[in-house]
Design a protein around this motif. Structure first.
Motif, mmCIF file in Angstrom:
data_model
loop_
_atom_site.group_PDB
_atom_site.id
_atom_site.type_symbol
_atom_site.label_atom_id
_atom_site.label_comp_id
_atom_site.label_asym_id
_atom_site.label_seq_id
_atom_site.Cartn_x
_atom_site.Cartn_y
_atom_site.Cartn_z
ATOM 1 N N PRO A 53 0.801 -1.227 0.000
ATOM 2 C CA PRO A 53 0.000 0.000 0.000
ATOM 3 C C PRO A 53 0.830 1.271 0.000
ATOM 4 O O PRO A 53 0.404 2.298 -0.546
ATOM 5 C CB PRO A 53 -0.844 -0.120 1.279
ATOM 6 C CG PRO A 53 -0.150 -1.129 2.127
ATOM 7 C CD PRO A 53 0.533 -2.049 1.187
ATOM 8 N N ALA A 54 2.015 1.224 0.589
ATOM 9 C CA ALA A 54 2.893 2.405 0.572
ATOM 10 C C ALA A 54 3.299 2.746 -0.860
ATOM 11 O O ALA A 54 3.325 3.927 -1.247
ATOM 12 C CB ALA A 54 4.125 2.143 1.440
ATOM 13 N N LEU A 55 3.599 1.735 -1.653
ATOM 14 C CA LEU A 55 3.935 1.964 -3.056
ATOM 15 C C LEU A 55 2.745 2.532 -3.821
ATOM 16 O O LEU A 55 2.903 3.435 -4.655
ATOM 17 C CB LEU A 55 4.390 0.648 -3.696
ATOM 18 C CG LEU A 55 5.761 0.117 -3.258
ATOM 19 C CD1 LEU A 55 5.954 -1.318 -3.763
ATOM 20 C CD2 LEU A 55 6.874 1.016 -3.763
ATOM 21 N N ALA A 56 1.529 2.034 -3.522
ATOM 22 C CA ALA A 56 0.333 2.510 -4.213
ATOM 23 C C ALA A 56 0.065 3.980 -3.914
ATOM 24 O O ALA A 56 -0.262 4.766 -4.819
ATOM 25 C CB ALA A 56 -0.868 1.655 -3.814
ATOM 26 N N VAL A 57 0.179 4.383 -2.651
ATOM 27 C CA VAL A 57 -0.073 5.780 -2.288
ATOM 28 C C VAL A 57 0.984 6.692 -2.901
ATOM 29 O O VAL A 57 0.678 7.803 -3.356
ATOM 30 C CB VAL A 57 -0.116 5.951 -0.757
ATOM 31 C CG1 VAL A 57 -0.362 7.409 -0.393
ATOM 32 C CG2 VAL A 57 -1.208 5.082 -0.150
ATOM 33 N N THR A 58 2.212 6.260 -2.921
ATOM 34 C CA THR A 58 3.270 7.054 -3.545
ATOM 35 C C THR A 58 2.976 7.285 -5.025
ATOM 36 O O THR A 58 3.159 8.396 -5.549
ATOM 37 C CB THR A 58 4.631 6.344 -3.384
ATOM 38 O OG1 THR A 58 4.901 6.134 -1.997
ATOM 39 C CG2 THR A 58 5.745 7.175 -3.986
ATOM 40 N N ALA A 59 2.502 6.251 -5.710
ATOM 41 C CA ALA A 59 2.176 6.389 -7.134
ATOM 42 C C ALA A 59 1.026 7.361 -7.350
ATOM 43 O O ALA A 59 1.053 8.194 -8.269
ATOM 44 C CB ALA A 59 1.836 5.016 -7.717
ATOM 45 N N VAL A 60 -0.010 7.283 -6.519
ATOM 46 C CA VAL A 60 -1.169 8.143 -6.741
ATOM 47 C C VAL A 60 -0.859 9.598 -6.409
ATOM 48 O O VAL A 60 -1.525 10.511 -6.909
ATOM 49 C CB VAL A 60 -2.385 7.638 -5.926
ATOM 50 C CG1 VAL A 60 -2.399 8.188 -4.506
ATOM 51 C CG2 VAL A 60 -3.687 8.003 -6.630
ATOM 52 N N PHE A 61 0.149 9.844 -5.590
ATOM 53 C CA PHE A 61 0.587 11.222 -5.342
ATOM 54 C C PHE A 61 0.942 11.901 -6.664
ATOM 55 O O PHE A 61 0.575 13.061 -6.910
ATOM 56 C CB PHE A 61 1.788 11.233 -4.400
ATOM 57 C CG PHE A 61 2.457 12.578 -4.282
ATOM 58 C CD1 PHE A 61 1.970 13.547 -3.418
ATOM 59 C CD2 PHE A 61 3.576 12.885 -5.052
ATOM 60 C CE1 PHE A 61 2.579 14.785 -3.315
ATOM 61 C CE2 PHE A 61 4.198 14.113 -4.961
ATOM 62 C CZ PHE A 61 3.689 15.073 -4.087
ATOM 63 N N PHE A 62 1.631 11.176 -7.533
ATOM 64 C CA PHE A 62 2.037 11.755 -8.814
ATOM 65 C C PHE A 62 0.851 11.874 -9.776
ATOM 66 O O PHE A 62 0.839 12.758 -10.643
ATOM 67 C CB PHE A 62 3.168 10.933 -9.418
ATOM 68 C CG PHE A 62 4.446 11.037 -8.646
ATOM 69 C CD1 PHE A 62 5.262 12.147 -8.779
ATOM 70 C CD2 PHE A 62 4.831 10.041 -7.750
ATOM 71 C CE1 PHE A 62 6.444 12.258 -8.052
ATOM 72 C CE2 PHE A 62 6.002 10.140 -7.024
ATOM 73 C CZ PHE A 62 6.816 11.266 -7.176
ATOM 74 N N VAL A 63 -0.150 11.010 -9.627
ATOM 75 C CA VAL A 63 -1.369 11.156 -10.423
ATOM 76 C C VAL A 63 -2.064 12.466 -10.076
ATOM 77 O O VAL A 63 -2.475 13.228 -10.961
ATOM 78 C CB VAL A 63 -2.316 9.958 -10.188
ATOM 79 C CG1 VAL A 63 -3.665 10.204 -10.868
ATOM 80 C CG2 VAL A 63 -1.694 8.670 -10.710
#
Length: 519
Positions: A199-209
């Motif tokens: 989930p940490a990787l997922a939240v980091t990715a959506v920050f850039f979205v």
């Protein structure tokens, strides 16, 4: 871009000859923003669903009692209750996308902290920081409502878009739960940090979205954040929240616990008086007092009891070994993920169908039906909890109502609020829900820790008591029924787009179709 906010057809203006008007309620009128917000809520769902199948493994990893798992939820809900009103108001002032970006960064920091936390207390702090994600949905619905508000079908369009992004949230919960179940069985023990990194990787990715794709509000209301009101409200919520946490530590016999709760409740009086004197309050109590809004906020608080307070107990009940304790399902982490998946699929269906049910009846009646489904689902646990099929059936019934309410309550609040109070109103549904969840989480922790928790062999056990689980299910059912009764106070045609729309649906009622119902 013809579908974007500001284009003539988005405002309901005539379409030139040869042009094509999109159907009423088409999400294309909002441009591509719904698609990007789907990514955000998909990630929110991963965060919400991923950890549930792993709670018992996390408890063993940290060396704590199953009942102490509720500490995580309680601390996170406390932060949410304090932060969401301020962050929502900040969204009205400086822009919803900007605050969404800030809170995504904080959530990512918390998620990485959870993955790498070496002890109970560091895990608790990191988990608490993740609570800022709870403002995402109110900010998104406020953003959608602002972009749709000049259309004649703005409320219906907001409900439909809300259903889509909440469906994405539920899909994320399913994906997160299934992945966690698979990885939890294969990467347990010393490698659990690898499982918790997903989930940490997922939240980091959506920050850039959000940074690159989500546009800002078309018309920011401006103004200021009411610092005095924020301090008073935060102090009240903090006192109540710490009191509820203390309720777990020292039990109901501790005098200081009740003193803190009393102080917190007492602070609401000077807060209310202060807010009524402000030109631009943090919480506009006159708006809150509208008959189309206050029952929605109270319903949200009662809904929080089940949707937030009962999820941990459901997971630990399913993992409890019936051969050792005489109750529970003895399920693996993967089986728990399947149970959660069934609940979330039902929630997804409820979120997607709520707008259509509202069109065929009225939004108020659809809300009442959703709360009744939640109540029925949890009350069915009282006689039926001995088999996996029974538990799954109960969760599906409750899930249908829960999905509808998650999508509908913020949309209903947005429809009832003035333009410059949109995020605050939608945020208040979240705040009351987290308060209900905080209270329930504290009470449920005490209930699960009470009674006999020994194994059938007479050894001291770590599982919650069966009597405690019965209390959890009964409270969730009763609060659902109370919420259904309160929603009957809402004017019959509240949240409908226009009187003409209501009449076309066969729902016109001259006694209740008043201007304020459509304001």
């Amino acid at each position: 871009m013809p579908e974007a906010y500001g284009a003539p057809e988005a405002h309901g203006a005539p379409v030139p000859p040869g042009g094509r008007r999109r159907g009423v309620g088409s999400l294309a009128a909002l441009g591509g923003i719904v698609g990007y917000l789907v990514c955000v809520e998909l990630t929110s769902g991963i965060v919400q669903g991923y950890y549930e199948p792993l709670l018992s493994d996390i408890a063993r990893h940290l060396g704590i009692h199953d009942a102490d798992v509720n500490w995580f939820e309680a601390s996170q809900l406390l932060l949410s209750a304090i932060a969401v009103p301020v962050l929502a108001k900040l969204g009205d002032v400086v822009g919803y996308r900007r605050v969404l970006l800030w809170t995504t960064a904080v959530t990512a920091l918390g998620a990485w902290g959870v993955a790498l936390a070496p002890s109970f207390w560091t895990y608790l702090v990191a988990w608490t920081l993740m609570g800022t994600y709870t403002v995402w949905l109110p900010l998104e619905i406020a953003l959608i409502h602002h972009r749709a508000r000049r259309r004649p079908d703005a409320r219906g369009l907001t409900r439909k878009a809300s259903g889509v992004i909440v469906a994405a949230l539920q899909a994320g919960v399913i994906f997160g739960a299934l992945v966690a179940g698979q990885l939890g069985d294969g990467l347990g023990g010393d490698r659990i940090w690898m499982t918790l990194s997903v989930p940490a990787l997922a939240v980091t990715a959506v920050f850039f979205v959000v940074l690159r794709k989500v546009p800002e509000s078309p018309d920011v209301a401006g103004g200021r954040v009411d610092a005095g009101g924020a301090v008073l409200l935060s102090a009240a919520l903090l006192a109540v929240g710490v009191g509820l946490l203390g309720l777990r530590l020292d039990g109901p016999d501790a005098w200081w616990v009740w003193l803190l709760v009393a102080v917190g409740l007492a602070l609401l009086w000077p807060f209310a008086r202060y807010e009524l004197r402000q030109d631009d309050p943090l919480v506009d109590l006159r708006v809150v007092a509208r008959p189309s809004l206050w029952p929605v906020l109270v319903t949200s608080g009662l809904f929080g009891v089940s949707v937030l307070g009962a999820q941990g107990p459901l997971s630990t009940f399913a993992r409890t070994d019936p051969d050792a304790y005489g109750y529970g399902l003895g399920a693996s982490a993967f089986t728990v993920s399947l149970l959660i998946g069934g609940y979330v699929v039902a929630s997804l269906a409820g979120a997607l169908t709520f707008a259509r049910v509202s069109e065929r009846t009225t939004p108020r009646l659809a809300l009442v039906g959703a709360t009744v489904l939640v109540a029925l689902g949890y009350l069915l646990f009282l006689p039926f909890h001995d088999a996996t099929g029974q538990v799954l059936a109960n969760m599906v019934v409750a899930g249908l109502g829960s999905g509808a309410l998650v999508a509908a309550l913020p949309a209903a609040a947005a429809a009832a609020a003035p333009r410059e109070r949109t995020a605050v109103a939608t945020g208040l549904t979240n705040t009351t829900r987290t308060l209900g969840g905080s209270f329930a989480s504290a009470v449920f922790a005490l209930a699960l820790a009470s009674g006999a928790t020994t194994t059938l062999d007479g050894d001291v056990g770590t599982a919650g008591s069966l009597r405690g689980y019965m209390v959890v299910w009964a409270v969730c059912g009763v609060t659902g029924l109370v919420a259904a009764a309160l929603l009957l106070v809402v004017p019959r045609l509240a949240f409908a787009d226009t009187a003409a729309t209501a009449a076309a649906a066969g729902t016109t009622d001259r006694r209740t179709d008043r201007p304020e119902d459509h304001a």
